[in-house]
Design a protein around this motif. Structure first.
Motif, PDB file in Angstrom:
ATOM      1  N   ARG A  77     -27.176  13.260 -60.010  1.00 45.90           N
ATOM      2  CA  ARG A  77     -26.765  13.821 -58.761  1.00 45.90           C
ATOM      3  C   ARG A  77     -25.374  14.359 -58.612  1.00 45.90           C
ATOM      4  O   ARG A  77     -25.156  15.327 -57.913  1.00 45.90           O
ATOM      5  CB  ARG A  77     -27.222  12.393 -57.667  1.00 45.90           C
ATOM      6  CG  ARG A  77     -28.408  12.082 -57.533  1.00 45.90           C
ATOM      7  CD  ARG A  77     -28.792  11.028 -56.685  1.00 45.90           C
ATOM      8  NE  ARG A  77     -28.221  11.213 -55.279  1.00 45.90           N
ATOM      9  CZ  ARG A  77     -28.210  10.697 -54.375  1.00 45.90           C
ATOM     10  NH1 ARG A  77     -28.133   9.162 -54.460  1.00 45.90           N
ATOM     11  NH2 ARG A  77     -27.770  11.101 -53.220  1.00 45.90           N
ATOM     12  N   TRP A  78     -24.636  13.726 -59.307  1.00 44.81           N
ATOM     13  CA  TRP A  78     -23.243  14.120 -59.264  1.00 44.81           C
ATOM     14  C   TRP A  78     -22.436  14.458 -60.569  1.00 44.81           C
ATOM     15  O   TRP A  78     -22.921  13.586 -61.492  1.00 44.81           O
ATOM     16  CB  TRP A  78     -22.290  13.186 -58.233  1.00 44.81           C
ATOM     17  CG  TRP A  78     -22.906  12.932 -57.160  1.00 44.81           C
ATOM     18  CD1 TRP A  78     -22.542  13.789 -55.978  1.00 44.81           C
ATOM     19  CD2 TRP A  78     -23.471  11.826 -56.340  1.00 44.81           C
ATOM     20  NE1 TRP A  78     -23.135  13.312 -54.756  1.00 44.81           N
ATOM     21  CE2 TRP A  78     -23.782  12.184 -55.155  1.00 44.81           C
ATOM     22  CE3 TRP A  78     -24.060  10.722 -57.053  1.00 44.81           C
ATOM     23  CZ2 TRP A  78     -24.385  11.158 -54.285  1.00 44.81           C
ATOM     24  CZ3 TRP A  78     -24.711   9.770 -56.043  1.00 44.81           C
ATOM     25  CH2 TRP A  78     -24.813  10.113 -54.894  1.00 44.81           C
ATOM     26  N   VAL A  79     -21.519  15.031 -60.672  1.00 45.89           N
ATOM     27  CA  VAL A  79     -20.245  15.097 -61.857  1.00 45.89           C
ATOM     28  C   VAL A  79     -19.123  14.437 -61.261  1.00 45.89           C
ATOM     29  O   VAL A  79     -18.715  15.188 -60.046  1.00 45.89           O
ATOM     30  CB  VAL A  79     -20.279  16.461 -62.213  1.00 45.89           C
ATOM     31  CG1 VAL A  79     -19.341  16.505 -63.228  1.00 45.89           C
ATOM     32  CG2 VAL A  79     -21.778  17.025 -62.975  1.00 45.89           C
ATOM     33  N   ILE A  80     -18.588  13.594 -61.853  1.00 49.42           N
ATOM     34  CA  ILE A  80     -17.362  13.280 -61.546  1.00 49.42           C
ATOM     35  C   ILE A  80     -16.382  13.425 -62.492  1.00 49.42           C
ATOM     36  O   ILE A  80     -16.406  13.258 -63.824  1.00 49.42           O
ATOM     37  CB  ILE A  80     -17.200  11.512 -61.378  1.00 49.42           C
ATOM     38  CG1 ILE A  80     -18.299  11.172 -60.367  1.00 49.42           C
ATOM     39  CG2 ILE A  80     -15.780  11.015 -61.127  1.00 49.42           C
ATOM     40  CD1 ILE A  80     -18.246   9.451 -60.365  1.00 49.42           C
ATOM     41  N   HIS A  81     -15.560  14.539 -62.293  1.00 45.10           N
ATOM     42  CA  HIS A  81     -14.563  15.133 -63.005  1.00 45.10           C
ATOM     43  C   HIS A  81     -13.292  14.327 -63.129  1.00 45.10           C
ATOM     44  O   HIS A  81     -12.502  13.856 -61.923  1.00 45.10           O
ATOM     45  CB  HIS A  81     -14.252  16.483 -62.514  1.00 45.10           C
ATOM     46  CG  HIS A  81     -15.233  17.448 -62.310  1.00 45.10           C
ATOM     47  ND1 HIS A  81     -15.776  18.366 -63.236  1.00 45.10           N
ATOM     48  CD2 HIS A  81     -16.150  17.479 -61.047  1.00 45.10           C
ATOM     49  CE1 HIS A  81     -16.820  18.767 -62.641  1.00 45.10           C
ATOM     50  NE2 HIS A  81     -17.131  18.628 -61.539  1.00 45.10           N
ATOM     51  N   THR A  82     -12.968  13.887 -64.335  1.00 46.15           N
ATOM     52  CA  THR A  82     -11.562  13.261 -64.311  1.00 46.15           C
ATOM     53  C   THR A  82     -10.884  13.979 -65.637  1.00 46.15           C
ATOM     54  O   THR A  82     -11.465  14.491 -66.534  1.00 46.15           O
ATOM     55  CB  THR A  82     -11.663  11.710 -64.844  1.00 46.15           C
ATOM     56  OG1 THR A  82     -10.353  11.232 -64.740  1.00 46.15           O
ATOM     57  CG2 THR A  82     -12.419  11.434 -65.967  1.00 46.15           C
ATOM     58  N   VAL A  83      -9.496  13.924 -65.436  1.00 41.15           N
ATOM     59  CA  VAL A  83      -8.541  14.628 -66.408  1.00 41.15           C
ATOM     60  C   VAL A  83      -7.849  13.483 -67.263  1.00 41.15           C
ATOM     61  O   VAL A  83      -7.065  12.767 -66.790  1.00 41.15           O
ATOM     62  CB  VAL A  83      -7.414  15.463 -65.919  1.00 41.15           C
ATOM     63  CG1 VAL A  83      -6.482  16.165 -66.890  1.00 41.15           C
ATOM     64  CG2 VAL A  83      -8.342  16.646 -65.119  1.00 41.15           C
ATOM     65  N   GLY A  84      -8.210  13.325 -68.509  1.00 36.45           N
ATOM     66  CA  GLY A  84      -7.764  12.398 -69.582  1.00 36.45           C
ATOM     67  C   GLY A  84      -6.235  12.844 -70.026  1.00 36.45           C
ATOM     68  O   GLY A  84      -6.017  14.226 -69.952  1.00 36.45           O
ATOM     69  N   PRO A  85      -5.552  11.964 -70.478  1.00 34.97           N
ATOM     70  CA  PRO A  85      -4.279  12.283 -70.960  1.00 34.97           C
ATOM     71  C   PRO A  85      -4.408  12.676 -72.303  1.00 34.97           C
ATOM     72  O   PRO A  85      -5.221  12.257 -73.147  1.00 34.97           O
ATOM     73  CB  PRO A  85      -3.227  11.011 -71.012  1.00 34.97           C
ATOM     74  CG  PRO A  85      -4.362   9.842 -71.048  1.00 34.97           C
ATOM     75  CD  PRO A  85      -5.740  10.531 -70.190  1.00 34.97           C
TER      76      PRO A  85
END
Length: 169
Positions: A77-85
């Protein structure tokens, strides 16, 4: 308590409420998981990411933060975007990697996701050793206060799968 499962495979094929994208800060696609999610999900994801850049994230999504968009054509249903280090031997950035998981689960709670599929955030071109990334990811998910019922770590290769499996034993 969250149930943690492991799958070796392609995160774009996961049927879940939300899949987590190991995004770059531009939110506009890239290589690895990010590129695969944008390609498989189609233009709807990119359109929402562009809207986020035009409003709240003009300078891009900060490392360790997360934001949700549609999943487009993905079986989620969704994409959760996260920016890793990016991994560094000179500086301990593990709290930023833990924050990616905590913030993704917080966003999942906000949107009502009960099943969330995570990749091995930061282990690709960002160079985080899979064994250490697995330790941080599993510890963070286990300690999280969340309504998410199942976290599925979807691991592309055998090394990452083994690293996560060792953490769950």
């Amino acid at each position: 308590m969250v149930t943690i499962r492991l799958v070796q495979g392609d995160i774009t094929e996961q049927s879940a409420d939300a899949v987590v994208n190991a995004a770059n800060s531009s939110l506009l696609g890239g290589g690895g998981v990010d590129g695969a999610i944008h390609r498989a999900g189609g233009p709807e994801i990119l359109a929402e990411c562009r809207a986020l850049r035009a409003s709240r994230y003009g300078r891009g999504l900060p490392v360790g933060q997360a934001v949700a968009t549609t999943a487009g054509r993905l079986p989620a249903r969704w994409v959760i975007h996260t920016v890793g280090p990016v991994f560094s031997r000179e500086e301990d950035r593990s709290e930023l990697l833990a924050s990616c998981h905590r913030e993704s689960l917080r966003i999942a709670d906000e949107i009502g996701a009960r099943t969330v599929a995570f990749p091995a955030v930061s282990t690709g071109v960002y160079g985080w050793p899979p064994e250490d990334a697995a330790r941080i990811a599993v510890e963070t998910v286990r300690a999280a206060r969340t309504s998410v019922e199942e976290v599925r770590f979807v691991l592309f290769d055998e090394r990452a799968y083994r690293a996560f499996a060792e953490r769950l034993d």
